[in-house]
Design an enzyme around this catalytic site. Sequence first.
Site, PDB file in Angstrom:
ATOM      1  N   GLY A  78     144.791  35.286 -83.849  1.00 51.07           N
ATOM      2  CA  GLY A  78     144.807  33.840 -83.617  1.00 51.07           C
ATOM      3  C   GLY A  78     145.312  33.146 -84.859  1.00 51.07           C
ATOM      4  O   GLY A  78     145.351  33.749 -85.944  1.00 51.07           O
ATOM      5  N   CYS A 105     143.722  41.650 -86.162  1.00 48.39           N
ATOM      6  CA  CYS A 105     144.128  40.571 -87.056  1.00 48.39           C
ATOM      7  C   CYS A 105     142.978  39.549 -87.210  1.00 48.39           C
ATOM      8  O   CYS A 105     141.958  39.894 -87.789  1.00 48.39           O
ATOM      9  CB  CYS A 105     145.421  39.927 -86.535  1.00 48.39           C
ATOM     10  SG  CYS A 105     146.259  38.956 -87.798  1.00 48.39           S
ATOM     11  N   TYR A 106     143.098  38.349 -86.669  1.00 51.11           N
ATOM     12  CA  TYR A 106     141.998  37.384 -86.800  1.00 51.11           C
ATOM     13  C   TYR A 106     140.691  37.989 -86.278  1.00 51.11           C
ATOM     14  O   TYR A 106     139.619  37.776 -86.856  1.00 51.11           O
ATOM     15  CB  TYR A 106     142.315  36.092 -86.031  1.00 51.11           C
ATOM     16  CG  TYR A 106     141.178  35.086 -86.088  1.00 51.11           C
ATOM     17  CD1 TYR A 106     141.089  34.160 -87.126  1.00 51.11           C
ATOM     18  CD2 TYR A 106     140.178  35.080 -85.109  1.00 51.11           C
ATOM     19  CE1 TYR A 106     140.025  33.258 -87.194  1.00 51.11           C
ATOM     20  CE2 TYR A 106     139.112  34.191 -85.170  1.00 51.11           C
ATOM     21  CZ  TYR A 106     139.047  33.283 -86.215  1.00 51.11           C
ATOM     22  OH  TYR A 106     138.001  32.398 -86.279  1.00 51.11           O
ATOM     23  N   HIS A 195     149.372  44.649 -85.645  1.00 55.90           N
ATOM     24  CA  HIS A 195     149.384  44.386 -84.199  1.00 55.90           C
ATOM     25  C   HIS A 195     149.843  45.631 -83.430  1.00 55.90           C
ATOM     26  O   HIS A 195     151.034  45.911 -83.361  1.00 55.90           O
ATOM     27  CB  HIS A 195     150.304  43.197 -83.898  1.00 55.90           C
ATOM     28  CG  HIS A 195     149.726  41.909 -84.372  1.00 55.90           C
ATOM     29  ND1 HIS A 195     148.893  41.141 -83.588  1.00 55.90           N
ATOM     30  CD2 HIS A 195     149.803  41.287 -85.562  1.00 55.90           C
ATOM     31  CE1 HIS A 195     148.498  40.082 -84.275  1.00 55.90           C
ATOM     32  NE2 HIS A 195     149.039  40.145 -85.485  1.00 55.90           N
ATOM     33  N   GLU A 197     149.832  46.000 -80.304  1.00 57.77           N
ATOM     34  CA  GLU A 197     150.330  45.667 -78.967  1.00 57.77           C
ATOM     35  C   GLU A 197     151.826  45.374 -78.921  1.00 57.77           C
ATOM     36  O   GLU A 197     152.421  45.393 -77.851  1.00 57.77           O
ATOM     37  CB  GLU A 197     149.539  44.465 -78.411  1.00 57.77           C
ATOM     38  CG  GLU A 197     149.771  43.129 -79.093  1.00 57.77           C
ATOM     39  CD  GLU A 197     148.946  42.912 -80.368  1.00 57.77           C
ATOM     40  OE1 GLU A 197     148.456  43.903 -80.936  1.00 57.77           O
ATOM     41  OE2 GLU A 197     148.814  41.763 -80.800  1.00 57.77           O
ATOM     42  N   SER A 249     154.708  29.263 -49.658  1.00 60.48           N
ATOM     43  CA  SER A 249     156.028  28.694 -49.953  1.00 60.48           C
ATOM     44  C   SER A 249     157.144  29.656 -49.572  1.00 60.48           C
ATOM     45  O   SER A 249     158.293  29.270 -49.455  1.00 60.48           O
ATOM     46  CB  SER A 249     156.129  28.385 -51.450  1.00 60.48           C
ATOM     47  OG  SER A 249     156.228  29.600 -52.178  1.00 60.48           O
ATOM     48  N   GLY A 250     156.781  30.936 -49.423  1.00 60.07           N
ATOM     49  CA  GLY A 250     157.806  31.934 -49.157  1.00 60.07           C
ATOM     50  C   GLY A 250     158.249  32.641 -50.424  1.00 60.07           C
ATOM     51  O   GLY A 250     159.004  33.596 -50.378  1.00 60.07           O
ATOM     52  N   GLY A 251     157.773  32.176 -51.588  1.00 57.17           N
ATOM     53  CA  GLY A 251     158.039  32.880 -52.845  1.00 57.17           C
ATOM     54  C   GLY A 251     157.158  34.113 -52.934  1.00 57.17           C
ATOM     55  O   GLY A 251     156.218  34.269 -52.147  1.00 57.17           O
ATOM     56  N   VAL A 252     157.440  34.970 -53.907  1.00 55.62           N
ATOM     57  CA  VAL A 252     156.746  36.255 -53.952  1.00 55.62           C
ATOM     58  C   VAL A 252     155.249  36.086 -54.228  1.00 55.62           C
ATOM     59  O   VAL A 252     154.420  36.814 -53.656  1.00 55.62           O
ATOM     60  CB  VAL A 252     157.414  37.232 -54.960  1.00 55.62           C
ATOM     61  CG1 VAL A 252     157.329  36.716 -56.386  1.00 55.62           C
ATOM     62  CG2 VAL A 252     156.804  38.609 -54.869  1.00 55.62           C
ATOM     63  N   ASP A 253     154.863  35.104 -55.050  1.00 54.13           N
ATOM     64  CA  ASP A 253     153.449  34.999 -55.437  1.00 54.13           C
ATOM     65  C   ASP A 253     152.563  34.563 -54.265  1.00 54.13           C
ATOM     66  O   ASP A 253     151.557  35.207 -53.966  1.00 54.13           O
ATOM     67  CB  ASP A 253     153.275  34.023 -56.613  1.00 54.13           C
ATOM     68  CG  ASP A 253     154.240  34.325 -57.738  1.00 54.13           C
ATOM     69  OD1 ASP A 253     154.597  35.509 -57.885  1.00 54.13           O
ATOM     70  OD2 ASP A 253     154.649  33.388 -58.442  1.00 54.13           O
ATOM     71  N   SER A 254     152.943  33.475 -53.611  1.00 52.45           N
ATOM     72  CA  SER A 254     152.108  33.016 -52.499  1.00 52.45           C
ATOM     73  C   SER A 254     152.214  33.986 -51.318  1.00 52.45           C
ATOM     74  O   SER A 254     151.240  34.193 -50.587  1.00 52.45           O
ATOM     75  CB  SER A 254     152.454  31.588 -52.069  1.00 52.45           C
ATOM     76  OG  SER A 254     153.739  31.514 -51.515  1.00 52.45           O
ATOM     77  N   SER A 255     153.371  34.613 -51.150  1.00 48.00           N
ATOM     78  CA  SER A 255     153.522  35.569 -50.042  1.00 48.00           C
ATOM     79  C   SER A 255     152.623  36.783 -50.255  1.00 48.00           C
ATOM     80  O   SER A 255     151.955  37.251 -49.325  1.00 48.00           O
ATOM     81  CB  SER A 255     154.980  36.040 -49.934  1.00 48.00           C
ATOM     82  OG  SER A 255     155.819  34.945 -49.698  1.00 48.00           O
ATOM     83  N   LYS A 392     154.185  38.369 -63.364  1.00 49.80           N
ATOM     84  CA  LYS A 392     155.041  38.353 -62.178  1.00 49.80           C
ATOM     85  C   LYS A 392     155.510  39.763 -61.783  1.00 49.80           C
ATOM     86  O   LYS A 392     155.488  40.119 -60.605  1.00 49.80           O
ATOM     87  CB  LYS A 392     156.255  37.452 -62.397  1.00 49.80           C
ATOM     88  CG  LYS A 392     156.972  37.144 -61.095  1.00 49.80           C
ATOM     89  CD  LYS A 392     157.887  35.943 -61.216  1.00 49.80           C
ATOM     90  CE  LYS A 392     158.149  35.342 -59.868  1.00 49.80           C
ATOM     91  NZ  LYS A 392     157.338  34.184 -59.573  1.00 49.80           N
TER      92      LYS A 392
END
Length: 536
Positions: A78, A105-106, A195, A197, A249-255, A392
């Site tokens: 952070g 780190c922090y 780090h 990661e 909406s037809g987008g991948v997330d809501s679908s 995503k």
Amino acid sequence: MPGTQVQQERTRPQERAAAQVMPPVDDLVIVLDFGAQYSQLIARRIRELRVYSLILPFDIRLEDLLALKPKGIILSGGPASVYEDNAPRCDPALFGTGVPTLGICYGMQFMAHVLGGETGPAVRKEFGRTRLFVDEPERDGRLFRGLERRLICWMSHGDTVHRLPAGFETLAHSDHTPHAAVADPARRLFGLQFHPEVSHTPWGAEVLRNFVYNVCGCAPSWTMASFVEQAAGEIAAEVDGGRAICALSGGVDSSAAAALVFRAIGDRLTCVFVDHGLLRLGEAERVVGVFRDHFGMPLVHVDARARFLDRLRGVADPEHKRTLIGQEFITVFAEEAERLGRPEFLVQGTLYPDVIESGTRTAARIKTHHNVGGLPAVMPFRLIEPFRTLFKDEVRVVARTLGLPDELVGRHPFPGPGLAIRVLGDVTEERLAVLRQADAIVTGEIRRAGLSRDIWQAFAVLLPVQSVGVAGDARTYGNVVAVRAVTSEDGMTADWARLPADLLETISNRITGEVKGVSRVVYDISSKPPATIEWE
Ligand code: XMP
């Protein structure tokens, strides 16, 4: 588990939502977020080790944290210094619980600070690529088991731990950081000044692997397929005979969210797809077809085209357009929910970047992406957001697991206000029709060239100017279409896509040849920043 209304008021939104969507996994590693740029990357690395991980705010109450039964906890980095007045703190009692904890780190500096060590500004600050010398005896190998004695790591710190708390030992040092990796084996506490990661720490994933598998004792059993099964079970229990609606909406997330919840509760889920008349060519039919025919889901297809166009008449200002569309969407959606007898649950495809972008304190608030965020208080939905801890590309894997067709899984993002912000100036049915046709050519040709997957988004924009042209022997004065194609990791920054000249030529020839009234095509070569991806 999902809370009653009373429970929901007791805890803060983000913790509440985390508890609501927690799949019942055996092995969980929690990342406590102290404001690092890389918290999401840490969680992701853990999931890549096939162990479930989620991120929670640093000051979650210890009892709430322990109630999730984590096998390990990682304190992120952070921007603060531990000795600042308002430095972020987690409950120090965490360090006496015996749950393996790794401070990065922090996170390490904080741990050392509250346990009686000394942290302060580094004499020589280290940024970037740094040599790391492993001091941990090979026979003890905890964090560095199986690794070389000399490694490269990536540092980014102004502070450092000068003196270790009692019980700690040094596992590694760098040229200017005597305690670059530390451990208190008895209390199962670990710290890394570098780090692990980031990809610039070549063996960082191995260090995390050692922590997660060897120290925490997690097994690599988590997969997206198991996520789907577990999340579906959890959602079924949560809805418990009730009903839900999903703004599709037809987008991948809501679908994908709809498909997952449908798997969990079947036709007690109703999807509401609002056609605001600002969709691309054939889009409404495609979305409805996939969900009604392919999944057999109850779906309400609201034809709201006329009322949206009505609201937009004579409006040229982009922000005004967005506001009107948002308001109208809410009105339409509220009417449908009312008509459906007010289901108790609302399903959303919120992703982790949406959460983090909303700010950690208000993260669980509904995002206005699909314009349901401002639903009136008379419709008290409880939220189901199964993907709020995922990225995503992870949701794309879930979508594939759920059997969503490839065409839908790979879809480019499409903004909620739709083509209204791509028809610059007045939005009319005629101008929308011109844009739809041009847009279909742009996306169709890019798909045909096999380049869709390399591109974040590609589309056409209808400009509010006319330009002189010549067709046959006659002067024309026609519309101008801009073609926009960008590459991007996350939509926050973007570069214009270097599409092959032949492809641009085909697109231009087809648009000027096939789309009536367009005599000029231009290619947008601006990056974001300073431009944005959309024109409005
Ligand atoms: P900008 O234009 O800000 O867009 O560079 C970044 C990404 O977000 C999408 N976008 C939106 N998505 N509602 C959405 O759901 C919106 O109002 C909206 N505005 C922009 C844009 O298409 C791009 O992928």
